[in-house]
Scaffold this active site. Structure first.
Site, PDB file in Angstrom:
ATOM      1  N   ASN A  70      12.133 -28.706 -28.138  1.00  0.00           N
ATOM      2  CA  ASN A  70      12.803 -27.744 -29.005  1.00  0.00           C
ATOM      3  C   ASN A  70      13.697 -28.463 -30.008  1.00  0.00           C
ATOM      4  O   ASN A  70      14.272 -29.516 -29.709  1.00  0.00           O
ATOM      5  CB  ASN A  70      13.562 -26.675 -28.201  1.00  0.00           C
ATOM      6  CG  ASN A  70      14.622 -27.207 -27.274  1.00  0.00           C
ATOM      7  OD1 ASN A  70      14.492 -28.297 -26.725  1.00  0.00           O
ATOM      8  ND2 ASN A  70      15.684 -26.445 -27.088  1.00  0.00           N
ATOM      9  N   ASN A 108      18.571 -25.354 -35.012  1.00  0.00           N
ATOM     10  CA  ASN A 108      19.100 -25.422 -36.369  1.00  0.00           C
ATOM     11  C   ASN A 108      20.373 -24.594 -36.421  1.00  0.00           C
ATOM     12  O   ASN A 108      20.485 -23.592 -35.705  1.00  0.00           O
ATOM     13  CB  ASN A 108      18.059 -24.868 -37.356  1.00  0.00           C
ATOM     14  CG  ASN A 108      18.440 -25.118 -38.788  1.00  0.00           C
ATOM     15  OD1 ASN A 108      19.261 -24.417 -39.358  1.00  0.00           O
ATOM     16  ND2 ASN A 108      17.859 -26.144 -39.375  1.00  0.00           N
ATOM     17  N   ALA A 109      21.316 -24.987 -37.273  1.00  0.00           N
ATOM     18  CA  ALA A 109      22.565 -24.235 -37.414  1.00  0.00           C
ATOM     19  C   ALA A 109      22.283 -22.776 -37.763  1.00  0.00           C
ATOM     20  O   ALA A 109      23.007 -21.873 -37.351  1.00  0.00           O
ATOM     21  CB  ALA A 109      23.459 -24.883 -38.471  1.00  0.00           C
ATOM     22  N   ALA A 110      21.229 -22.551 -38.543  1.00  0.00           N
ATOM     23  CA  ALA A 110      20.773 -21.181 -38.822  1.00  0.00           C
ATOM     24  C   ALA A 110      19.807 -20.836 -37.683  1.00  0.00           C
ATOM     25  O   ALA A 110      18.618 -21.121 -37.752  1.00  0.00           O
ATOM     26  CB  ALA A 110      20.084 -21.105 -40.173  1.00  0.00           C
ATOM     27  N   CYS A 122      10.718 -23.868 -30.891  1.00  0.00           N
ATOM     28  CA  CYS A 122      10.599 -24.055 -29.447  1.00  0.00           C
ATOM     29  C   CYS A 122       9.721 -25.268 -29.139  1.00  0.00           C
ATOM     30  O   CYS A 122       8.929 -25.713 -29.970  1.00  0.00           O
ATOM     31  CB  CYS A 122       9.977 -22.824 -28.803  1.00  0.00           C
ATOM     32  SG  CYS A 122      10.964 -21.325 -28.950  1.00  0.00           S
ATOM     33  N   GLU A 179       7.168 -25.398 -27.189  1.00  0.00           N
ATOM     34  CA  GLU A 179       5.747 -25.049 -27.207  1.00  0.00           C
ATOM     35  C   GLU A 179       5.223 -25.025 -28.640  1.00  0.00           C
ATOM     36  O   GLU A 179       4.125 -25.497 -28.926  1.00  0.00           O
ATOM     37  CB  GLU A 179       5.529 -23.675 -26.557  1.00  0.00           C
ATOM     38  CG  GLU A 179       5.986 -23.582 -25.117  1.00  0.00           C
ATOM     39  CD  GLU A 179       7.433 -23.107 -24.975  1.00  0.00           C
ATOM     40  OE1 GLU A 179       8.291 -23.487 -25.816  1.00  0.00           O
ATOM     41  OE2 GLU A 179       7.720 -22.360 -24.033  1.00  0.00           O
ATOM     42  N   CYS A 228       9.032 -18.178 -24.450  1.00  0.00           N
ATOM     43  CA  CYS A 228       9.552 -16.950 -25.053  1.00  0.00           C
ATOM     44  C   CYS A 228       8.388 -16.094 -25.558  1.00  0.00           C
ATOM     45  O   CYS A 228       7.241 -16.545 -25.608  1.00  0.00           O
ATOM     46  CB  CYS A 228      10.516 -17.290 -26.192  1.00  0.00           C
ATOM     47  SG  CYS A 228       9.709 -17.852 -27.710  1.00  0.00           S
ATOM     48  N   CYS A 262       6.309 -17.643 -28.378  1.00  0.00           N
ATOM     49  CA  CYS A 262       5.472 -18.768 -27.951  1.00  0.00           C
ATOM     50  C   CYS A 262       4.279 -18.289 -27.130  1.00  0.00           C
ATOM     51  O   CYS A 262       3.211 -18.902 -27.166  1.00  0.00           O
ATOM     52  CB  CYS A 262       6.283 -19.788 -27.169  1.00  0.00           C
ATOM     53  SG  CYS A 262       7.326 -20.780 -28.264  1.00  0.00           S
TER      54      CYS A 262
END
Ligand code: ZN
Length: 128
Positions: A43, A46-48, A54, A56, A86, A89
């Site tokens: 994984n 990111n800050a956003a 992920c 996968e 998730c 994924c």
């Protein structure tokens, strides 16, 4: 070492390389392709937040780059009781795996449960 052991070790090593400074929840994945390649992903946050990837999804991107499009088996490793893929994924896996493909879910010590892609994503979206 069995193929499944190799997949577990590959996913566990990939997890070590995860970029997860926000959640501190590192995940690694390893895909065995039908062509026999073992491909890893981790994984990358990111800050956003929604822009993260992920493990996968990263492994699937690497698989495509490696010229493979068919998944034979998957191992996902996370430091949780049950680190299942998730929802997004699950759909990504379905794109490249038939419903019988096994997805093994592991913690840091070994595989804890095994699902088929169809079990993880019943009635998944299909365009064709
Ligand atoms: Zn995911």
């Amino acid at each position: 070492m069995t193929t499944l052991d190799q997949l577990f070790e590959t996913a566990k090593s990939a997890r070590e390389r995860a970029y997860a400074p926000y959640s501190d929840f590192k995940v690694g994945a390893a895909i065995l392709t039908k062509g026999g390649k073992v491909i890893a992903g981790c994984n990358v946050e990111n800050a956003a937040y929604p822009e993260g990837v992920c493990a996968e999804g990263g492994a699937i991107s690497a698989m495509i780059l490696a010229g493979e499009t068919e998944i034979a088996e998957v191992v996902v490793v996370g430091d949780a009781a049950l680190c299942t893929p998730c929802g997004g994924c699950r759909q990504k896996l379905k794109e490249f795996a038939d419903g019988t493909v096994k997805v093994h879910v592991a913690d840091l010590f070994g595989i804890r449960r095994t699902f088929s892609v169809a079990e993880l994503l019943p009635a998944g979206f299909e365009l064709k």
